[in-house]
Design a protein around this motif. Structure first.
Motif, PDB file in Angstrom:
ATOM      1  N   LYS A   1       1.324  -1.084  -0.088  1.00  0.00           N
ATOM      2  CA  LYS A   1       0.087  -0.311  -0.428  1.00  0.00           C
ATOM      3  C   LYS A   1       0.663   1.287   0.038  1.00  0.00           C
ATOM      4  CE  LYS A   1      -3.808  -2.213   1.229  1.00  0.00           C
ATOM      5  NZ  LYS A   1      -3.623  -4.010   0.269  1.00  0.00           N
ATOM      6  N   CYS A   2       0.501   2.247  -0.498  1.00  0.00           N
ATOM      7  CA  CYS A   2       1.159   3.713  -0.684  1.00  0.00           C
ATOM      8  C   CYS A   2       0.144   4.377   0.015  1.00  0.00           C
ATOM      9  CB  CYS A   2       1.293   4.019  -2.273  1.00  0.00           C
ATOM     10  SG  CYS A   2       2.658   2.906  -2.851  1.00  0.00           S
ATOM     11  N   VAL A   3       0.647   5.814   0.693  1.00  0.00           N
ATOM     12  CA  VAL A   3      -0.145   6.821   1.717  1.00  0.00           C
ATOM     13  C   VAL A   3       0.749   7.872   1.208  1.00  0.00           C
ATOM     14  CG1 VAL A   3      -0.934   4.786   3.436  1.00  0.00           C
ATOM     15  CG2 VAL A   3       1.337   5.926   3.880  1.00  0.00           C
ATOM     16  N   GLY A   4       0.087   9.066   1.144  1.00  0.00           N
ATOM     17  CA  GLY A   4       0.679  10.004   1.440  1.00  0.00           C
ATOM     18  C   GLY A   4       1.448  10.672   0.078  1.00  0.00           C
ATOM     19  N   VAL A   5       0.735   9.704  -1.132  1.00  0.00           N
ATOM     20  CA  VAL A   5       0.593   9.649  -2.656  1.00  0.00           C
ATOM     21  C   VAL A   5       0.118  12.034  -3.047  1.00  0.00           C
ATOM     22  CG1 VAL A   5       0.511   9.099  -4.449  1.00  0.00           C
ATOM     23  CG2 VAL A   5       1.183   7.467  -2.999  1.00  0.00           C
ATOM     24  N   SER A   6       0.925  12.818  -3.204  1.00  0.00           N
ATOM     25  CA  SER A   6       0.044  13.736  -3.707  1.00  0.00           C
ATOM     26  C   SER A   6       0.707  14.678  -5.136  1.00  0.00           C
ATOM     27  CB  SER A   6      -0.331  14.760  -2.135  1.00  0.00           C
ATOM     28  OG  SER A   6       0.879  15.321  -2.105  1.00  0.00           O
ATOM     29  N   GLY A   7      -0.243  15.338  -5.648  1.00  0.00           N
ATOM     30  CA  GLY A   7       0.969  16.497  -6.139  1.00  0.00           C
ATOM     31  C   GLY A   7       1.197  15.700  -7.002  1.00  0.00           C
ATOM     32  N   GLN A   8       1.995  15.788  -7.795  1.00  0.00           N
ATOM     33  CA  GLN A   8       3.172  14.890  -8.890  1.00  0.00           C
ATOM     34  C   GLN A   8       3.413  13.319  -9.308  1.00  0.00           C
ATOM     35  OE1 GLN A   8       7.708  17.327 -10.001  1.00  0.00           O
ATOM     36  NE2 GLN A   8       5.737  18.952 -10.823  1.00  0.00           N
ATOM     37  N   VAL A   9       3.232  12.883  -8.055  1.00  0.00           N
ATOM     38  CA  VAL A   9       3.423  11.746  -7.634  1.00  0.00           C
ATOM     39  C   VAL A   9       1.924  11.048  -7.834  1.00  0.00           C
ATOM     40  CG1 VAL A   9       3.768  10.118  -5.585  1.00  0.00           C
ATOM     41  CG2 VAL A   9       5.076  11.872  -5.964  1.00  0.00           C
ATOM     42  N   SER A  10       1.202  11.440  -6.865  1.00  0.00           N
ATOM     43  CA  SER A  10      -0.591  11.720  -7.190  1.00  0.00           C
ATOM     44  C   SER A  10      -0.691  11.429  -9.046  1.00  0.00           C
ATOM     45  CB  SER A  10      -1.403  12.706  -6.878  1.00  0.00           C
ATOM     46  OG  SER A  10      -2.480  11.971  -6.761  1.00  0.00           O
ATOM     47  N   HIS A  11      -0.367  12.276  -9.556  1.00  0.00           N
ATOM     48  CA  HIS A  11      -0.920  12.974 -10.650  1.00  0.00           C
ATOM     49  C   HIS A  11       0.372  11.363 -12.132  1.00  0.00           C
ATOM     50  CE1 HIS A  11      -1.107  14.464 -14.914  1.00  0.00           C
ATOM     51  NE2 HIS A  11       0.128  14.308 -15.664  1.00  0.00           N
ATOM     52  N   ALA A  12       0.941  11.431 -12.039  1.00  0.00           N
ATOM     53  CA  ALA A  12       1.584   9.926 -12.160  1.00  0.00           C
ATOM     54  C   ALA A  12       1.816   8.713 -11.979  1.00  0.00           C
ATOM     55  CB  ALA A  12       4.114  10.013 -11.840  1.00  0.00           C
ATOM     56  N   PHE A  13       1.098   8.793 -10.413  1.00  0.00           N
ATOM     57  CA  PHE A  13       0.401   7.231 -10.312  1.00  0.00           C
ATOM     58  C   PHE A  13      -0.851   6.667 -11.472  1.00  0.00           C
ATOM     59  CE2 PHE A  13       0.894   4.939  -6.536  1.00  0.00           C
ATOM     60  CZ  PHE A  13       2.780   5.457  -6.042  1.00  0.00           C
ATOM     61  N   GLU A  14      -1.567   8.092 -11.903  1.00  0.00           N
ATOM     62  CA  GLU A  14      -2.296   8.053 -12.494  1.00  0.00           C
ATOM     63  C   GLU A  14      -2.705   8.028 -13.565  1.00  0.00           C
ATOM     64  OE1 GLU A  14      -4.578  11.512 -11.537  1.00  0.00           O
ATOM     65  OE2 GLU A  14      -5.239  11.409  -9.418  1.00  0.00           O
TER      66      GLU A  14
ATOM     67  N   ALA B   1      -4.457   2.145   5.121  1.00  0.00           N
ATOM     68  CA  ALA B   1      -4.220   1.383   5.183  1.00  0.00           C
ATOM     69  C   ALA B   1      -3.814   0.160   6.001  1.00  0.00           C
ATOM     70  CB  ALA B   1      -1.902   1.324   4.844  1.00  0.00           C
ATOM     71  N   ILE B   2      -4.003   0.042   6.810  1.00  0.00           N
ATOM     72  CA  ILE B   2      -3.895  -0.971   8.125  1.00  0.00           C
ATOM     73  C   ILE B   2      -5.379  -1.939   7.788  1.00  0.00           C
ATOM     74  CG2 ILE B   2      -3.301  -1.910  10.686  1.00  0.00           C
ATOM     75  CD1 ILE B   2      -1.459   0.627  10.487  1.00  0.00           C
ATOM     76  N   ALA B   3      -5.986  -0.243   8.204  1.00  0.00           N
ATOM     77  CA  ALA B   3      -7.456  -1.422   7.973  1.00  0.00           C
ATOM     78  C   ALA B   3      -7.638  -2.005   6.839  1.00  0.00           C
ATOM     79  CB  ALA B   3      -8.289   0.132   7.950  1.00  0.00           C
ATOM     80  N   LEU B   4      -7.451  -1.314   5.415  1.00  0.00           N
ATOM     81  CA  LEU B   4      -7.381  -1.911   4.297  1.00  0.00           C
ATOM     82  C   LEU B   4      -6.847  -3.543   4.162  1.00  0.00           C
ATOM     83  CD1 LEU B   4      -9.443  -2.190   1.440  1.00  0.00           C
ATOM     84  CD2 LEU B   4      -6.317  -0.606   0.746  1.00  0.00           C
ATOM     85  N   PHE B   5      -5.662  -3.419   4.962  1.00  0.00           N
ATOM     86  CA  PHE B   5      -5.199  -4.916   5.198  1.00  0.00           C
ATOM     87  C   PHE B   5      -5.759  -5.960   5.666  1.00  0.00           C
ATOM     88  CE2 PHE B   5      -0.420  -2.748   5.037  1.00  0.00           C
ATOM     89  CZ  PHE B   5       0.086  -3.475   3.081  1.00  0.00           C
ATOM     90  N   VAL B   6      -6.156  -5.331   7.229  1.00  0.00           N
ATOM     91  CA  VAL B   6      -7.627  -6.636   7.774  1.00  0.00           C
ATOM     92  C   VAL B   6      -8.477  -6.716   7.880  1.00  0.00           C
ATOM     93  CG1 VAL B   6      -8.856  -6.303  10.032  1.00  0.00           C
ATOM     94  CG2 VAL B   6      -6.377  -5.388   9.745  1.00  0.00           C
ATOM     95  N   GLU B   7      -9.018  -5.552   6.620  1.00  0.00           N
ATOM     96  CA  GLU B   7     -10.023  -6.003   5.635  1.00  0.00           C
ATOM     97  C   GLU B   7      -9.599  -6.862   5.078  1.00  0.00           C
ATOM     98  OE1 GLU B   7     -13.447  -3.963   2.359  1.00  0.00           O
ATOM     99  OE2 GLU B   7     -12.048  -2.548   4.127  1.00  0.00           O
ATOM    100  N   GLN B   8      -9.108  -7.158   3.607  1.00  0.00           N
ATOM    101  CA  GLN B   8      -8.615  -8.518   2.722  1.00  0.00           C
ATOM    102  C   GLN B   8      -8.442  -9.308   2.932  1.00  0.00           C
ATOM    103  OE1 GLN B   8      -5.334  -5.324   0.642  1.00  0.00           O
ATOM    104  NE2 GLN B   8      -7.180  -4.604  -0.441  1.00  0.00           N
ATOM    105  N   GLU B   9      -7.614  -9.374   4.363  1.00  0.00           N
ATOM    106  CA  GLU B   9      -6.958 -10.869   5.742  1.00  0.00           C
ATOM    107  C   GLU B   9      -8.392 -11.575   5.482  1.00  0.00           C
ATOM    108  OE1 GLU B   9      -4.576 -10.561   8.440  1.00  0.00           O
ATOM    109  OE2 GLU B   9      -2.635  -9.442   7.459  1.00  0.00           O
ATOM    110  N   LYS B  10      -9.678 -10.451   5.827  1.00  0.00           N
ATOM    111  CA  LYS B  10     -10.881 -11.037   6.373  1.00  0.00           C
ATOM    112  C   LYS B  10     -12.186 -11.644   4.960  1.00  0.00           C
ATOM    113  CE  LYS B  10     -11.698  -8.562  10.190  1.00  0.00           C
ATOM    114  NZ  LYS B  10     -12.539  -7.692  10.746  1.00  0.00           N
TER     115      LYS B  10
END
Length: 94
Positions: A49-62, A79-88
């Motif tokens: 998981k990636c967090v804190g993605v903004s600006g030019q980095v976010s644009h590059a990801f898109e 991100a942690i909550a998403l890991f827990v949800e995906q494990e379930k």
């Protein structure tokens, strides 16, 4: 990044969160490293998981649609909550 992941893998920690808020931009080398890391983590049964993605980095990801492959979260807690949800319910995870 590779050294940190190597230590995590040796500890059998395959779920990883990359905090990228300090990154103002990324280049093709970083993108390649991120994709190869994602593949390696997935092969080991983990996820990335990636967090804190903004600006030019976010644009590059898109632009390269990396955000459709790697989960991008607003916060580490999300991100942690998403890991827990995906494990379930693993069929919903990336």
């Amino acid at each position: 990044m590779r050294q940190v992941l190597t230590v995590a893998f040796l500890s059998r920690q395959y779920n990883s969160i990359l905090e990228l808020s300090a990154c103002l931009m990324i280049d093709s080398y970083f993108i390649g490293l991120l994709i190869s890391t994602y593949r390696e983590v997935k092969e080991l049964g983990g996820n990335l998981k990636c967090v804190g993605v903004s600006g030019q980095v976010s644009h590059a990801f898109e632009v390269i649609r990396l955000n459709q492959v790697i989960d991008v979260c607003e916060t580490i807690d999300e991100a942690i909550a998403l890991f827990v949800e995906q494990e379930k319910s693993p069929s919903k995870g990336n």
